[in-house]
Design a protein around this motif. Structure first.
Motif, PDB file in Angstrom:
ATOM      1  N   ASP A   1       0.815  -1.216   0.000  1.00  0.00           N
ATOM      2  CA  ASP A   1       0.000   0.000   0.000  1.00  0.00           C
ATOM      3  C   ASP A   1       0.848   1.265   0.000  1.00  0.00           C
ATOM      4  O   ASP A   1       0.389   2.323  -0.406  1.00  0.00           O
ATOM      5  N   ASP A   2       2.084   1.146   0.488  1.00  0.00           N
ATOM      6  CA  ASP A   2       2.962   2.311   0.532  1.00  0.00           C
ATOM      7  C   ASP A   2       3.462   2.642  -0.868  1.00  0.00           C
ATOM      8  O   ASP A   2       3.922   1.762  -1.592  1.00  0.00           O
ATOM      9  N   ALA A   3       3.355   3.908  -1.222  1.00  0.00           N
ATOM     10  CA  ALA A   3       3.843   4.353  -2.531  1.00  0.00           C
ATOM     11  C   ALA A   3       5.346   4.600  -2.421  1.00  0.00           C
ATOM     12  O   ALA A   3       5.779   5.619  -1.902  1.00  0.00           O
ATOM     13  N   VAL A   4       6.140   3.630  -2.864  1.00  0.00           N
ATOM     14  CA  VAL A   4       7.584   3.779  -2.853  1.00  0.00           C
ATOM     15  C   VAL A   4       8.076   3.691  -4.294  1.00  0.00           C
ATOM     16  O   VAL A   4       7.536   2.936  -5.093  1.00  0.00           O
ATOM     17  N   PRO A   5       9.099   4.474  -4.621  1.00  0.00           N
ATOM     18  CA  PRO A   5       9.569   4.486  -6.000  1.00  0.00           C
ATOM     19  C   PRO A   5      10.274   3.203  -6.424  1.00  0.00           C
ATOM     20  O   PRO A   5      10.285   2.863  -7.597  1.00  0.00           O
ATOM     21  N   ARG A   6      10.862   2.471  -5.464  1.00  0.00           N
ATOM     22  CA  ARG A   6      11.603   1.256  -5.819  1.00  0.00           C
ATOM     23  C   ARG A   6      11.151   0.083  -4.950  1.00  0.00           C
ATOM     24  O   ARG A   6      10.890   0.247  -3.761  1.00  0.00           O
ATOM     25  N   ASP A   7      11.125  -1.096  -5.520  1.00  0.00           N
ATOM     26  CA  ASP A   7      10.812  -2.320  -4.779  1.00  0.00           C
ATOM     27  C   ASP A   7      11.757  -2.474  -3.590  1.00  0.00           C
ATOM     28  O   ASP A   7      11.358  -2.918  -2.521  1.00  0.00           O
ATOM     29  N   PHE A   8      12.998  -2.116  -3.754  1.00  0.00           N
ATOM     30  CA  PHE A   8      14.033  -2.219  -2.723  1.00  0.00           C
ATOM     31  C   PHE A   8      13.625  -1.500  -1.437  1.00  0.00           C
ATOM     32  O   PHE A   8      14.038  -1.879  -0.347  1.00  0.00           O
ATOM     33  N   ASP A   9      12.801  -0.461  -1.553  1.00  0.00           N
ATOM     34  CA  ASP A   9      12.430   0.396  -0.433  1.00  0.00           C
ATOM     35  C   ASP A   9      11.078   0.056   0.195  1.00  0.00           C
ATOM     36  O   ASP A   9      10.570   0.822   1.008  1.00  0.00           O
ATOM     37  N   ARG A  10      10.493  -1.095  -0.176  1.00  0.00           N
ATOM     38  CA  ARG A  10       9.197  -1.469   0.384  1.00  0.00           C
ATOM     39  C   ARG A  10       9.339  -1.886   1.846  1.00  0.00           C
ATOM     40  O   ARG A  10      10.124  -2.765   2.170  1.00  0.00           O
TER      41      ARG A  10
END
Length: 188
Positions: free
Chosen positions: A26-35
């Motif tokens: 649900d979090d809008a993060v620019p990269r998968d790495f930062d989920r």
């Protein structure tokens, strides 16, 4: 769920594989790495940490992906485990294939008798399926699904560099839902 057994003897190694806990989509993060982890994932990681503690699991070396969901998983595992694990962060673990993970494991310090690798699927699942010969209920459970925050423990005779396809024995495979039914699959 089976108990984690430490390796017997100097010639045997123990490898524990931990998949990161459930992350938030649900979090809008620019990269998968930062989920980041979601609340259920944080709870599951703590439960696994407590389980590792009750099993007397100890690790001479910890190798982990630096992805945020792995970092947060280890923070929560440490909370449940009751002490720091001091991982060696290695970007090569991030989304690594089974072959890459095996190469990294073969590079582990020979003095380490037990190691924990914390990473991602499908690499972890594929690695277990490659290292453990066909057959057995535990292997079948891994093949069915290696869910988030699940732990697989394998042993074999020899050193890290000796690890080969079919050479390991799967001693334990524990999923968060084995320890707490509320951590089972979400119902849609």
């Amino acid at each position: 769920m089976t108990q984690i057994k430490p390796a017997d003897g100097d010639a045997m190694k123990t490898l524990t594989l931990l998949r990161h806990a459930k992350s938030g989509w649900d979090d809008a993060v620019p990269r998968d790495f930062d989920r980041p982890l979601n609340p259920k994932g944080r709870r599951a990681a703590q439960v696994i940490g407590r389980f590792l503690k009750t099993q007397g699991a100890a690790f001479d070396h910890v190798l982990a992906s630096p992805a945020l969901r792995v970092v947060e998983t280890l923070v929560e595992v440490e909370y449940g485990y009751g002490r720091a694990l001091a991982p060696a962060w290695d970007k090569r673990v991030y989304l690594a294939s089974a072959a890459t993970l095996l190469d990294l494991i073969r590079e582990l310090p020979e003095a380490a008798g037990t190691a924990l690798v914390v990473g991602h699927n499908p690499g972890l699942e594929d690695l277990v399926l490659d290292l453990v010969a066909d057959g057995g209920d535990l292997r079948d459970a891994v093949e069915a699904k290696y869910p988030t925050a699940a732990v697989a423990v394998m042993t074999w005779d020899g050193g890290w560099a000796d690890l080969r396809s079919g050479a390991a024995t799967l001693e334990a495979f524990t999923r968060p839902r084995d320890l707490d039914a509320t951590l089972g699959p979400d119902e849609d």
